[in-house]
Enzyme design. Structure first.
Site, PDB file in Angstrom:
ATOM      1  CE  LYS A  29      -3.766  -2.458   2.326  1.00 32.83           C
ATOM      2  NZ  LYS A  29      -4.755  -2.430   3.430  1.00 32.83           N
ATOM      3  CE1 TYR A  69      -9.277  -3.507   0.363  1.00 30.93           C
ATOM      4  CE2 TYR A  69      -8.599  -1.458  -0.664  1.00 30.93           C
ATOM      5  CZ  TYR A  69      -8.302  -2.574   0.091  1.00 30.93           C
ATOM      6  OH  TYR A  69      -7.024  -2.750   0.581  1.00 30.93           O
ATOM      7  CG  ASN A 132      -3.688  -2.738   6.909  1.00 32.71           C
ATOM      8  OD1 ASN A 132      -3.549  -2.307   5.773  1.00 32.71           O
ATOM      9  ND2 ASN A 132      -4.724  -3.472   7.273  1.00 32.71           N
ATOM     10  CG  HIS A 135      -4.877  -6.511  -0.618  1.00 30.22           C
ATOM     11  ND1 HIS A 135      -6.107  -6.677  -0.024  1.00 30.22           N
ATOM     12  CD2 HIS A 135      -4.874  -7.330  -1.704  1.00 30.22           C
ATOM     13  CE1 HIS A 135      -6.817  -7.554  -0.730  1.00 30.22           C
ATOM     14  NE2 HIS A 135      -6.087  -7.963  -1.753  1.00 30.22           N
ATOM     15  CD  GLU A 146      -8.228  -9.382  -4.140  1.00 25.44           C
ATOM     16  OE1 GLU A 146      -9.105  -9.234  -3.272  1.00 25.44           O
ATOM     17  OE2 GLU A 146      -7.057  -9.692  -3.873  1.00 25.44           O
TER      18      GLU A 146
HETATM   19  P1  DAT Z   1      -7.657  -7.354   5.169  1.00 27.21           P
HETATM   20  O1  DAT Z   1      -6.853  -6.263   4.482  1.00 27.21           O
HETATM   21  O2  DAT Z   1      -6.921  -7.912   6.371  1.00 27.21           O
HETATM   22  O3  DAT Z   1      -8.142  -8.417   4.224  1.00 27.21           O
HETATM   23  P2  DAT Z   1     -10.392  -6.317   5.157  1.00 27.21           P
HETATM   24  O4  DAT Z   1     -10.548  -6.949   3.817  1.00 27.21           O
HETATM   25  O5  DAT Z   1     -11.420  -6.591   6.190  1.00 27.21           O
HETATM   26  O6  DAT Z   1      -8.955  -6.660   5.794  1.00 27.21           O
HETATM   27  O7  DAT Z   1     -10.320  -4.728   4.992  1.00 27.21           O
HETATM   28  C1  DAT Z   1      -9.597  -4.155   3.919  1.00 27.21           C
HETATM   29  C2  DAT Z   1      -8.842  -2.960   4.431  1.00 27.21           C
HETATM   30  O8  DAT Z   1      -9.762  -1.976   4.914  1.00 27.21           O
HETATM   31  C3  DAT Z   1      -7.906  -3.238   5.606  1.00 27.21           C
HETATM   32  O9  DAT Z   1      -6.682  -3.784   5.207  1.00 27.21           O
HETATM   33  C4  DAT Z   1      -7.775  -1.881   6.192  1.00 27.21           C
HETATM   34  C5  DAT Z   1      -9.163  -1.267   5.997  1.00 27.21           C
HETATM   35  N1  DAT Z   1      -9.971  -1.447   7.205  1.00 27.21           N
HETATM   36  C6  DAT Z   1     -10.532  -2.592   7.653  1.00 27.21           C
HETATM   37  N2  DAT Z   1     -11.189  -2.399   8.795  1.00 27.21           N
HETATM   38  C7  DAT Z   1     -11.048  -1.076   9.088  1.00 27.21           C
HETATM   39  C8  DAT Z   1     -11.504  -0.228  10.150  1.00 27.21           C
HETATM   40  N3  DAT Z   1     -12.246  -0.697  11.152  1.00 27.21           N
HETATM   41  N4  DAT Z   1     -11.146   1.082  10.102  1.00 27.21           N
HETATM   42  C9  DAT Z   1     -10.410   1.570   9.097  1.00 27.21           C
HETATM   43  N5  DAT Z   1      -9.948   0.843   8.062  1.00 27.21           N
HETATM   44  C10 DAT Z   1     -10.267  -0.465   8.059  1.00 27.21           C
HETATM   45 MG    MG Z   2      -9.528  -8.332   2.651  1.00 28.02          MG
END
Ligand code: DAT
Ligand code: MG
Length: 152
Positions: A29, A69, A132, A135, A146
């Site tokens: 990212k 997303y 974080n 991805h 994807e």
């Molecule tokens: P991952 O990236 O672990 O697959 P995800 O698909 O649930 O997680 O979410 C995609 C991204 O969205 C994640 O990497 C960071 C952001 N995200 C997830 N939960 C969040 C939250 N509660 N607040 C802010 N950003 C969030």
């Molecule tokens: Mg995810």
């Protein structure tokens, strides 16, 4: 000659059915790129024994990120997430290997860095869920979608 053909066929058969040809999509990212973590992250996957089969540095459009997303479109952080992901270049990659989807997710850690163990990428390199670093696809099916979205 027949042995050679049979050998090639056996190799293809083995990689197709052993799971060694499984692929996953990984994106470093904008925060990961800005913090010069690209080499460290690639090093970890290479040393694990995974194979890098695609890589590009790009500034992703909001359109592409909204699609990427799409499953999160009803979450309150969705538009912030899309904006942040398009705020700078990302490194999009395809990695291949046995059980690569699960292995990469394990090496990345949990979504929230605070829940990620030391030794994982998120456990070692970040503190905020909204920054974080990386991805990784969460299933073989989402990896397939994807990869076709990012490597048209
Ligand atoms: P991952 O990236 O672990 O697959 P995800 O698909 O649930 O997680 O979410 C995609 C991204 O969205 C994640 O990497 C960071 C952001 N995200 C997830 N939960 C969040 C939250 N509660 N607040 C802010 N950003 C969030
Ligand atoms: Mg995810």
């Amino acid at each position: 000659m027949i042995c050679l053909v049979l050998g090639i066929f056996a190799g293809l058969f083995q990689s197709a059915f052993s799971g060694a040809s499984e692929r996953t999509f990984v994106a470093i990212k904008p925060d990961g790129v800005q913090r010069h973590l690209v080499g460290e992250i690639i090093r970890r996957f290479e040393r694990k024994g995974l194979q890098l089969v695609g890589l590009k540095l790009l500034q992703a459009s909001e359109e592409l990120l909204k699609e990427h997303y799409i499953a999160l479109r009803d979450r309150p952080f969705y538009s912030r997430l899309v904006k942040y992901m398009s705020s700078g270049p990302v490194v999009a990659m395809v990695w291949q290997g046995l059980d690569v989807v699960k292995t990469v997710r394990t090496m990345i850690g949990e979504t929230n860095p605070a829940d990620s163990r030391p030794g994982t990428i998120r456990g070692d390199f970040c503190v905020e869920v909204s920054k974080n670093v990386i991805h990784g696809s969460d299933s073989v099916e989402s990896a397939r979608q994807e990869i076709s979205l990012w490597f048209r």
